[in-house]
Design an enzyme around this catalytic site. Structure first.
Site, PDB file in Angstrom:
ATOM      1  N   ASP A 227       0.753  -1.254   0.000  1.00  0.00           N
ATOM      2  CA  ASP A 227       0.000   0.000   0.000  1.00  0.00           C
ATOM      3  C   ASP A 227       0.788   1.312   0.000  1.00  0.00           C
ATOM      4  O   ASP A 227       0.569   2.166  -0.837  1.00  0.00           O
ATOM      5  CB  ASP A 227      -0.961   0.013   1.192  1.00  0.00           C
ATOM      6  CG  ASP A 227      -1.728  -1.299   1.313  1.00  0.00           C
ATOM      7  OD1 ASP A 227      -1.610  -2.163   0.424  1.00  0.00           O
ATOM      8  OD2 ASP A 227      -2.448  -1.461   2.301  1.00  0.00           O
ATOM      9  N   GLU A 465       3.406  -9.148  11.424  1.00  0.00           N
ATOM     10  CA  GLU A 465       3.018  -8.747  10.073  1.00  0.00           C
ATOM     11  C   GLU A 465       4.262  -8.311   9.292  1.00  0.00           C
ATOM     12  O   GLU A 465       4.474  -8.712   8.160  1.00  0.00           O
ATOM     13  CB  GLU A 465       1.996  -7.608  10.179  1.00  0.00           C
ATOM     14  CG  GLU A 465       1.349  -7.224   8.870  1.00  0.00           C
ATOM     15  CD  GLU A 465       0.393  -6.048   9.035  1.00  0.00           C
ATOM     16  OE1 GLU A 465       0.298  -5.488  10.155  1.00  0.00           O
ATOM     17  OE2 GLU A 465      -0.241  -5.669   8.030  1.00  0.00           O
TER      18      GLU A 465
END
Ligand code: 9WN
Length: 503
Positions: A227, A465
């Site tokens: 992103d 993550e």
């Protein structure tokens, strides 16, 4: 395609200095073993020795996030089903329960659009309304598109990189070690999923490549899966952003520091692009293509599509699809590889995205630049050039790295930020893609080093993550599903507990 197998065959953290109990470089733990041992950096972890315990922990993470027929991407930060996360999750689940792995993909594909698009998020109708933004309400108007699947559940009208055929083939490969009954279930699954996979790839090769360039166009940074990568800085900067109104940042509640997530300025742009997409005749692809200010040929997505097409060719043989399909898919692969070749930047030794609006390549150094390695079938010269970049101080041999794992953005790039999401941290799923590609390229020694190092990071730091490349600190969400999943795949071939999802 020979599927590469391994060995040949907590708590949220805060930024250091925030005074809120983040783990520092010297405060490392072994995630595995009971009770958890506090090992220091000077102690070596042998992830292979620790494989059974590490595998158990990974299975526990997938159980924690299991929603029945699908898996949340993370316990709190991501309470829905994400497209490429589910593909990686299926790769991990394949080693625990091949049928459950198959179901992960089938649940996702049950909400495929009529165009063939696989939505980037299938929203969980039971998620609390204030858990993720933008959630189903924000995307509900996409459901009025004539191409959208019936809602609820609502879907977003973006997509993510197409790892799914690779995952479907992995399920098949794993089933072959699990007995005759599993093999016949897996074959039936391939037969059911094949038409959906073919139409997904056709969608990407047509709607997303009307130029026939072999390269997939994205119209939102979320569509890339990476992103806030500096790859998107210039095109986002060029947007004339209109009014987006106040909006919540629920994501910031679930990370140790806002610096780990995209900024508000980036979110303004993300939401503005979503507004434009929704206004384009209810997410009509051709209208978006004509009018949208953010249109990029994404080399990472394009390369994953080539690799996924290779997997799809194999699936098409396994399910006895017509020869015409194989001819079609092999044409897509050739076109994809040609397209990527045209994006090669000799000086940087990387492949570059292309901004269709600005009509120029995007010259930033990120892991996406290794796209040709993922697409495969490289000439020796091109492979060597990529490996030189991979092993250089721009990436794995940068002197500050905690582990020699590729940072998402090169520390030598001006856009690099070590703690900000896709601007520098290392991502286990990216490590998996590169490991898998190195094995396919015959770079077995280099692949094995990468696998062991990536596993060591997880054994020491947990199933995060992403990780600060310099300190190794866990960032973003802990107990991230796809991280646990790739660990299981890396460990397959080592002695793993037959934990299954149910235990
Ligand atoms: C937006 C779920 C997803 C991943 C993406 C990652 C992140 C979402 C977000 O989380 O994106 O789609 O809210 O930041 O960038 O790759 O699929 O894990």
């Amino acid at each position: 395609m020979k599927y590469p197998g391994s060995s040949g065959g907590g708590p949220k953290t805060d930024d250091p200095g925030s005074g809120k109990g983040g783990r520092s470089h010297g405060d490392e733990r072994s995630l595995v073993g009971s009770p958890r041992a506090n090992k220091t950096t000077s102690q070596r972890h042998d992830p292979i020795e620790e494989a059974p315990a590490l595998g158990r922990e990974a299975a526990r993470v997938l159980r924690l996030n299991d929603m029945g027929g699908w898996t949340k991407a993370a316990p709190e930060l991501y309470p829905h089903q994400w497209s490429w996360d589910s593909a990686f999750i299926a790769i991990g689940l394949a080693h625990l329960d091949t049928r459950r792995a198959a179901r992960e993909l089938e649940t996702l594909f049950a909400h495929q659009w009529r165009t063939g698009k696989v939505s980037h998020i299938v929203f969980n109708p039971d998620a609390p309304p204030e858990s993720y933004f933008p959630g189903p309400d924000h995307w509900s108007c996409a459901a009025s598109s004539p191409d959208a699947p019936p809602a609820p559940p609502y879907t977003s009208c973006l997509s993510q990189p197409p790892v799914h055929a690779i995952a479907a083939l992995r399920i098949w490969e794993a089933a072959r070690f699990a007995g005759e009954e599993e093999v016949s279930c897996a074959r039936a699954f391939l037969g059911r999923i094949y038409p959906g996979l073919l139409s997904w790839h056709r969608y990407l090769m047509t709607y997303r490549d009307p130029e026939g360039s072999g390269l997939v166009t994205i119209y939102h940074p979320w569509g890339s899966g990476t992103d806030n990568s500096p790859r998107w800085d210039a095109p986002l900067e060029a947007l004339a952003v209109g009014e987006v109104g106040p909006y919540p940042r629920y994501d910031l509640r679930h990370v140790g520091s806002p610096s780990q997530r995209p900024t508000n300025a980036e979110y303004d742009r993300y939401l503005w692009l979503v507004d434009l997409i929704k206004r384009a005749h209810r997410c009509d692809e051709a209208t978006i293509y004509e009018s949208h200010p953010f249109l990029i040929k994404d080399v990472l997505t394009s390369a994953i599509l080539v690799a996924a097409n290779e997997a799809l060719t194999e699936i098409s043989s396994l399910v006895g699809a017509p020869e015409d399909d194989r001819v079609l898919i092999s044409g897509w692969m050739a076109r994809g590889r040609r397209g990527l070749e045209g994006c090669w930047d000799r000086e940087l030794g990387l492949c570059l995205d292309y901004d269709l609006r600005a009509e120029e390549p995007i010259r930033v150094r990120t892991v996406a630049g290794f796209a040709p390695l993922i697409a495969g079938s490289l000439s020796r010269t091109r492979l060597d050039a990529l490996l030189r970049t991979f092993d250089s101080p721009d990436f794995c041999e940068h002197r500050g790295l905690r582990w020699p794992l590729p940072p998402s953005t090169s520390p030598e790039d001006p856009g690099f930020r070590p703690r900000s999401y896709w601007r520098g941290p290392t991502w286990p799923v990216v490590n998996w893609l590169l490991w898998w590609s190195l094995v396919r390229a015959g770079e077995v020694g280099r692949a094995e080093r990468l696998r062991r190092t990536a596993l060591e990071q997880l054994a020491v730091r947990g199933f995060g993550e992403y990780f600060d490349p310099f300190t190794g600190q866990l960032l973003g969400s802990d107990a991230q599903s796809w991280t646990a999943a790739v660990a299981l795949d890396w460990l397959a071939g080592e002695t793993l507990p037959k934990a299954g999802l149910a235990s």
